[in-house]
Motif scaffolding. Structure first.
Motif, mmCIF file in Angstrom:
data_model
loop_
_atom_site.group_PDB
_atom_site.id
_atom_site.type_symbol
_atom_site.label_atom_id
_atom_site.label_comp_id
_atom_site.label_asym_id
_atom_site.label_seq_id
_atom_site.Cartn_x
_atom_site.Cartn_y
_atom_site.Cartn_z
ATOM 1 N N VAL A 624 0.842 -1.191 0.000
ATOM 2 C CA VAL A 624 0.000 0.000 0.000
ATOM 3 C C VAL A 624 0.882 1.247 0.000
ATOM 4 C CG1 VAL A 624 -1.693 1.338 1.319
ATOM 5 C CG2 VAL A 624 -1.893 -1.156 1.174
ATOM 6 N N VAL A 625 0.618 2.147 -0.929
ATOM 7 C CA VAL A 625 1.310 3.437 -0.973
ATOM 8 C C VAL A 625 0.402 4.468 -0.310
ATOM 9 C CG1 VAL A 625 2.391 5.173 -2.450
ATOM 10 C CG2 VAL A 625 2.404 2.756 -3.143
ATOM 11 N N CYS A 626 0.970 5.257 0.606
ATOM 12 C CA CYS A 626 0.149 6.229 1.316
ATOM 13 C C CYS A 626 0.950 7.479 1.634
ATOM 14 C CB CYS A 626 -0.421 5.626 2.601
ATOM 15 S SG CYS A 626 0.831 5.224 3.830
ATOM 16 N N VAL A 627 0.245 8.540 1.943
ATOM 17 C CA VAL A 627 0.838 9.783 2.426
ATOM 18 C C VAL A 627 0.482 9.902 3.899
ATOM 19 C CG1 VAL A 627 0.851 12.291 2.249
ATOM 20 C CG2 VAL A 627 0.681 10.906 0.171
ATOM 21 N N LEU A 628 1.482 9.835 4.760
ATOM 22 C CA LEU A 628 1.269 9.946 6.197
ATOM 23 C C LEU A 628 1.391 11.412 6.605
ATOM 24 C CD1 LEU A 628 3.438 6.905 7.341
ATOM 25 C CD2 LEU A 628 0.945 6.990 7.152
#
Length: 676
Positions: A624-628
């Motif tokens: 999963v690619v995400c922006v934290l």
């Protein structure tokens, strides 16, 4: 009379046994060394006395334990034997007076090192102990004629050593040799000495054999000598764990870093600690600790109380200490930029993926391994400069109104919030926005061509062999760029439509992704010619089509990738307009080297939502690619069976790096990610 062996003494008298402190959070044991009365070689005899810290005057010893494989016996109390290292024994012999006793606090003797409960409470008192001491004594080891001459010169000139004077070349060599020997002591690389010297309320006294010198005089002398004589330490055949720093090559350059950052007089002797965790961790990264937990615990006494979120606890494992230190950094920063230093660690067993391994001296370099684009956002050098002074307090933006006012990276500068840390489960729960799940990925095969230039320099191959190597390199590049262009076209078409995808790729988007967000122009210096003849040659763009057909297409290129590869390379032509080349071989070799540098060991991917990017660590389908929130670089997380995630790496993602995803969706669509 010489010191006898421990085994011989034990058979006669028995080992010393500690009596537990009734109040270890306020009491200390002081060591009183009895005089030798003219018999310098006689066994060391002393006694221990426990009491409140303020009950007696004492000196505090700062030293290195040294090699623990060989132990020596000293007598405590009623001739009970206590084992000490060679280095501590030498220090005790030089500290012992002829006719008067001497009282000191010495950690190896004053603390029962086998009792974690006592050690925990005593370590929490360490800063107060060294502050309360009448003087801190620093033991660097034995002296010799070079060191004696250097000390005489420094004391006579108050640190203005004549080693700087070219007219005293012969004498200067001896002085330089003495300075080198002093700063090569392992004391400089010990983690605990930072707190021990900063806490000293008066200038510490440095002991080298029977010679002494004020710490600030030595500090001033070494700094000035290094400033005026660039060769002072260069001739030393010792390499740093992080390479030569500037002109200095002595061991880890720890003495200069030590002198120039935390050890200046104005930063010492304050009863109230005034430092912060990121500053201390950044400036002590090269220091050594016998116990890995001390990479954190040795710094806690220097952290400003307002930001001190936990205390030393030797009943807990190192992973507990590193978790709390990592979270303390996040809390102080109100952001997750240092999370980039955590991804990719493999050496420390039991450490959660989101936690920085502070026992690994290479942890600041992990940013380089994550994503070349990450270097634009955070580095250990930036950290050292950023936290050299007290950082102003930051306000956490309101999730509904303030989030748009804080630009910065993929998360638009939204501060870390809604964070929960569970030390027992080794988890941290963060909030962010999901970019998508990885459905396609391609690992580069061009990394081996990074060494092509070195191979050629070594003349290990003929011109024909070199040419064949370039052809093989171009073939791999065609396959790699073709695969990336193909995956990118499919993903972008799904998200933007076919026409928009064509326009995007025609602009050279693939190369921007491979280069971490930078355009190809920023790297043209690698392929630009160096000689005058080449400057008059035809523009490089005329040779690119030949380069693509330079024997490569006669070999096997995976179906469907050739035209895609040609398309990705044709996007470079505008950039190459003014770059001439003397001949095709020069162009081809430089292109291979350039792309190998860009794409070596990189992992291109596409997501189910139509986004494309490139990571520095291996990714896989389902990640999963995400922006934290609080982190400027997108993260790649790997789902686990229990619903948590592990941190894999950080990455460049096209159309996400400037906050487009967060800005379009707003923080209301964010969700939680629990990392372990």
């Amino acid at each position: 009379m010489e010191q006898t062996s421990i085994s011989t003494k034990l058979t006669k008298t028995g080992a010393y046994t500690y009596h537990r402190l009734s109040s270890p959070s306020s009491q200390v044991r002081l060591v009183t060394i009895l005089p030798h009365h003219g018999f310098r070689g006689s066994p060391i005899r002393c006694f221990l006395e426990a009491g409140p810290l303020s009950s007696r005057d004492f000196e505090a010893l700062s030293y290195v334990w040294g090699d623990q494989s060989h132990q020596n016996g000293i007598f405590i109390g009623n001739d009970k034997i206590f084992a000490v290292s060679d280095n501590l024994l030498a220090a005790l012999q030089h500290l012992r007076r002829e006719t008067e006793p001497r009282t000191l606090w010495i950690d190896a003797i004053s603390i029962n090192q086998a009792d974690d409960w006592e050690k925990t409470h005593q370590v929490r008192l360490m800063r107060e102990i060294y502050f309360s001491a009448s003087r801190v004594l620093i033991w660097l080891g034995e002296s010799d004629s070079d060191i004696d001459e250097a000390i005489d010169d420094l004391v006579e000139n108050d640190g203005m050593t004549t080693a700087q004077n070219p007219s005293r070349r012969e004498t200067g060599e001896a002085l330089r040799a003495g300075l080198r020997k002093m700063v090569m002591s392992p004391w400089w690389s010990r983690i605990w000495v930072v707190q021990e010297v900063i806490a000293a309320k008066v200038d510490p006294l440095v002991m080298i054999g029977h010679r002494t010198i004020a710490f600030d005089v030595l500090r001033k002398g070494v700094m000035l000598a290094a400033m005026y004589d660039s060769g002072l330490f260069e001739r030393l055949d010792v390499s740093s764990s992080r390479g030569t720093r500037g002109m200095y090559s002595f061991k880890d350059a720890t003495a200069l870093v030590f002198f120039n950052t935390l050890m200046t007089p104005e930063k010492r002797g304050s009863f109230e600690p005034s430092h912060n965790m990121p500053e201390l961790l950044a400036t002590t990264v090269d220091r050594n600790a016998t116990d890995s937990r001390d990479h954190v615990f040795a710094l806690l006494g220097l952290v400003e109380k307002e930001h001190l979120r936990f205390q030393a606890d030797y009943t807990k494992p190192a992973s507990w200490a590193f978790q709390h230190a990592t979270v303390a950094v996040f809390q102080f920063q109100r952001g997750l930029e240092w999370l980039l230093f955590a991804a990719g660690h493999t050496k420390f067993s039991g450490l959660p993926s989101w936690c920085i391994d502070f026992s690994d001296k290479s942890w600041p370099r992990r940013v380089e391994d994550q994503s070349w684009g990450a270097n634009r956002w955070v580095s250990i050098t930036d950290a050292q400069e950023k936290y050299s002074s007290v950082r102003p307090e930051l306000e956490i933006p309101d999730p509904d109104e303030e989030w748009k006012r804080h630009p910065g990276g993929a998360s638009l500068g939204i501060a870390m919030k809604h964070t929960r840390h569970d030390a027992d489960r080794k988890t941290i729960t963060l909030r962010g926005v999901e970019v998508g799940k990885i459905t396609k990925h391609h690992a580069s095969t061009t990394g081996a061509f990074r060494d092509f230039r070195e191979q050629k320099k070594a003349d290990n191959c003929t011109e024909e062999e070199a040419r064949e190597a370039v052809i093989d390199g171009m073939l791999k590049i065609l396959n790699d760029t073709g695969a990336c262009q193909l995956y990118a076209h499919r993903a972008l078409t799904a998200r933007l439509g076919a026409a928009a995808a064509d326009r995007e790729l025609a602009k050279g988007t693939i190369w921007k992704i491979l280069n971490g967000g930078n355009t190809f122009n920023t790297l043209l210096r690698i392929v630009q010619p160096r000689d005058e003849q080449a400057k008059e040659a035809a523009p490089m763009k005329n040779a690119v089509p030949d380069a693509l057909g330079y024997g490569c297409l006669e070999k096997t290129v995976q179906p469907g990738r050739t035209e895609m590869a040609r398309g990705s390379w044709s996007a470079l032509l505008p950039s190459l307009d003014e770059v001439p080349v003397a001949d095709f071989d020069s162009l081809a070799r430089r292109l291979v080297l350039l792309v190998a540098q860009l794409f070596g060991r990189k992992h291109f991917f596409a997501t189910d939502t139509g986004y494309v990017g490139c990571a520095g660590h291996a990714v896989q389908v389902g990640d999963v690619v995400c922006v934290l929130f609080g982190c400027r670089m997108p993260a790649v997380l790997r789902p686990q069976a229990d619903g948590c995630y592990t941190l894999v790496t950080f990455t460049y993602v096209h159309d996400v790096m400037e906050g487009q995803l967060v800005g379009a969706s707003g923080p209301g669509t964010s969700r939680e990610f629990t990392l372990r």
